[in-house]
Design a protein around this motif. Structure first.
Motif, PDB file in Angstrom:
ATOM      1  N   GLY A 194       2.870   8.885 -12.827  1.00 25.29           N
ATOM      2  CA  GLY A 194       1.715   9.350 -13.787  1.00 25.29           C
ATOM      3  C   GLY A 194       0.586   8.534 -13.701  1.00 25.29           C
ATOM      4  O   GLY A 194      -0.573   8.954 -14.152  1.00 25.29           O
ATOM      5  N   ARG A 195       0.619   7.368 -13.336  1.00 25.38           N
ATOM      6  CA  ARG A 195      -0.642   6.432 -13.024  1.00 25.38           C
ATOM      7  C   ARG A 195      -1.267   6.491 -11.458  1.00 25.38           C
ATOM      8  O   ARG A 195      -0.623   6.472 -10.660  1.00 25.38           O
ATOM      9  N   GLY A 196      -2.580   6.314 -11.473  1.00 24.32           N
ATOM     10  CA  GLY A 196      -3.259   6.459 -10.266  1.00 24.32           C
ATOM     11  C   GLY A 196      -2.992   7.617  -9.525  1.00 24.32           C
ATOM     12  O   GLY A 196      -2.351   8.595  -9.948  1.00 24.32           O
ATOM     13  N   VAL A 197      -3.555   7.434  -8.211  1.00 25.54           N
ATOM     14  CA  VAL A 197      -3.376   8.739  -7.284  1.00 25.54           C
ATOM     15  C   VAL A 197      -1.957   8.736  -6.942  1.00 25.54           C
ATOM     16  O   VAL A 197      -1.432   9.993  -6.944  1.00 25.54           O
ATOM     17  N   CYS A 198      -1.158   7.892  -6.592  1.00 25.09           N
ATOM     18  CA  CYS A 198       0.284   7.758  -6.249  1.00 25.09           C
ATOM     19  C   CYS A 198       1.047   8.215  -7.075  1.00 25.09           C
ATOM     20  O   CYS A 198       1.717   9.248  -7.089  1.00 25.09           O
ATOM     21  N   GLY A 199       0.862   7.680  -8.476  1.00 24.94           N
ATOM     22  CA  GLY A 199       1.574   8.181  -9.642  1.00 24.94           C
ATOM     23  C   GLY A 199       1.357   9.726 -10.018  1.00 24.94           C
ATOM     24  O   GLY A 199       2.147  10.337 -10.716  1.00 24.94           O
ATOM     25  N   THR A 200       0.305  10.131  -9.890  1.00 26.06           N
ATOM     26  CA  THR A 200      -0.115  11.648 -10.107  1.00 26.06           C
ATOM     27  C   THR A 200       0.590  12.702  -9.280  1.00 26.06           C
ATOM     28  O   THR A 200       1.159  13.587  -9.491  1.00 26.06           O
ATOM     29  N   ALA A 201       0.617  12.149  -8.203  1.00 28.35           N
ATOM     30  CA  ALA A 201       1.165  13.125  -6.848  1.00 28.35           C
ATOM     31  C   ALA A 201       2.569  12.852  -6.955  1.00 28.35           C
ATOM     32  O   ALA A 201       3.222  14.096  -7.012  1.00 28.35           O
ATOM     33  N   ARG A 259       3.132  17.175  -6.120  1.00 26.53           N
ATOM     34  CA  ARG A 259       2.201  17.761  -5.014  1.00 26.53           C
ATOM     35  C   ARG A 259       1.326  16.747  -4.358  1.00 26.53           C
ATOM     36  O   ARG A 259       0.929  15.866  -5.164  1.00 26.53           O
ATOM     37  N   THR A 260       0.479  17.413  -3.241  1.00 26.52           N
ATOM     38  CA  THR A 260      -0.329  16.466  -2.685  1.00 26.52           C
ATOM     39  C   THR A 260      -1.556  16.296  -3.168  1.00 26.52           C
ATOM     40  O   THR A 260      -2.286  17.368  -3.887  1.00 26.52           O
ATOM     41  N   VAL A 261      -2.205  15.059  -3.566  1.00 22.79           N
ATOM     42  CA  VAL A 261      -3.404  14.965  -3.997  1.00 22.79           C
ATOM     43  C   VAL A 261      -4.554  14.447  -3.094  1.00 22.79           C
ATOM     44  O   VAL A 261      -4.299  13.208  -2.413  1.00 22.79           O
ATOM     45  N   LEU A 293      11.495  11.745  -3.174  1.00 19.05           N
ATOM     46  CA  LEU A 293      12.082  10.230  -2.529  1.00 19.05           C
ATOM     47  C   LEU A 293      11.038   9.122  -2.643  1.00 19.05           C
ATOM     48  O   LEU A 293      11.260   7.989  -2.908  1.00 19.05           O
ATOM     49  N   ALA A 294      10.065   9.484  -2.459  1.00 21.52           N
ATOM     50  CA  ALA A 294       8.823   8.711  -2.287  1.00 21.52           C
ATOM     51  C   ALA A 294       7.327   9.460  -2.185  1.00 21.52           C
ATOM     52  O   ALA A 294       7.433  10.583  -2.613  1.00 21.52           O
ATOM     53  N   VAL A 295       6.367   8.717  -2.138  1.00 19.58           N
ATOM     54  CA  VAL A 295       4.758   9.350  -1.858  1.00 19.58           C
ATOM     55  C   VAL A 295       4.447   8.803  -0.695  1.00 19.58           C
ATOM     56  O   VAL A 295       4.870   7.450  -0.436  1.00 19.58           O
ATOM     57  N   LEU A 296       3.793   9.351   0.270  1.00 21.04           N
ATOM     58  CA  LEU A 296       3.051   8.811   1.410  1.00 21.04           C
ATOM     59  C   LEU A 296       1.505   8.574   1.018  1.00 21.04           C
ATOM     60  O   LEU A 296       0.987   9.735   0.493  1.00 21.04           O
TER      61      LEU A 296
END
Ligand code: SME
Length: 163
Positions: free
Chosen positions: A83-90, A95-97, A131-134
């Motif tokens: 939920g935080r930052g770009v990673c947390g939002t994605a 979805r891809t941000v 699993l994760a975000v890239l």
């Protein structure tokens, strides 16, 4: 061929992602280890394009917390709340941000002051679980577009399709 790290900086982006996709899948053929795959993908994507930072944040508490995984670049922050930052939002929105200007993104987490734009792609496992975000960061403004989204989504598709 599989042993090479490709440099695709002078190649048209769509073609570059085609080559990179083939290369990643060839190197990871027969591999069934998420960390090995994350390390391999980070290295290949990072050096193919000369990005500032390329790596994974793994879901360590579903719905709550991401933690840094294999990456290339300068020191990344260790934990990011979903939920935080770009990673947390994605991660929260699955979805891809794409962020053309990180300074204009509310709550952007600055790990390297040179970062100007970024793309964060969710990574799903075989059962559709997150699993994760890239996370890929660039020192160039507006470095990422739909071709990066499609290309990177195809590459992290390895995690859902392997085995
Ligand atoms: N840019 C990310 C933080 C992680 S680092 O840049 C390595 C974000 O706002 O989610």
């Amino acid at each position: 061929m599989a042993e090479l790290t490709l440099d695709l900086r002078d190649v048209d982006k769509a073609q570059a992602y085609d080559e990179l996709h083939q290369h990643v899948f060839a190197v990871l053929d027969g591999v069934d280890d998420d960390i090995a795959a994350m390390a391999t993908i980070s290295a290949l994507v990072h050096h193919a394009f000369g990005h500032l930072w390329t790596g994974f944040y793994r879901v360590v508490e579903p719905g709550r917390l991401l933690r840094v995984g294999p990456y290339q670049g300068t020191l990344g922050c260790l934990d990011i709340a979903i939920g935080r930052g770009v990673c947390g939002t994605a991660a929260a929105e699955r979805r891809t941000v794409v962020v053309e200007d990180v300074h204009a993104f509310p709550g952007h987490i600055t790990c390297d002051a040179r970062s100007a734009s970024e793309i964060v792609v969710p990574v799903f496992g075989r059962d559709g679980e997150l699993l994760a975000v890239l996370d890929v960061d660039s020192a160039e403004p507006a470095a990422f577009d739909d071709r990066d989204r499609e290309g990177l989504e195809r590459i992290v598709g390895w995690f859902a399709g392997r085995g």
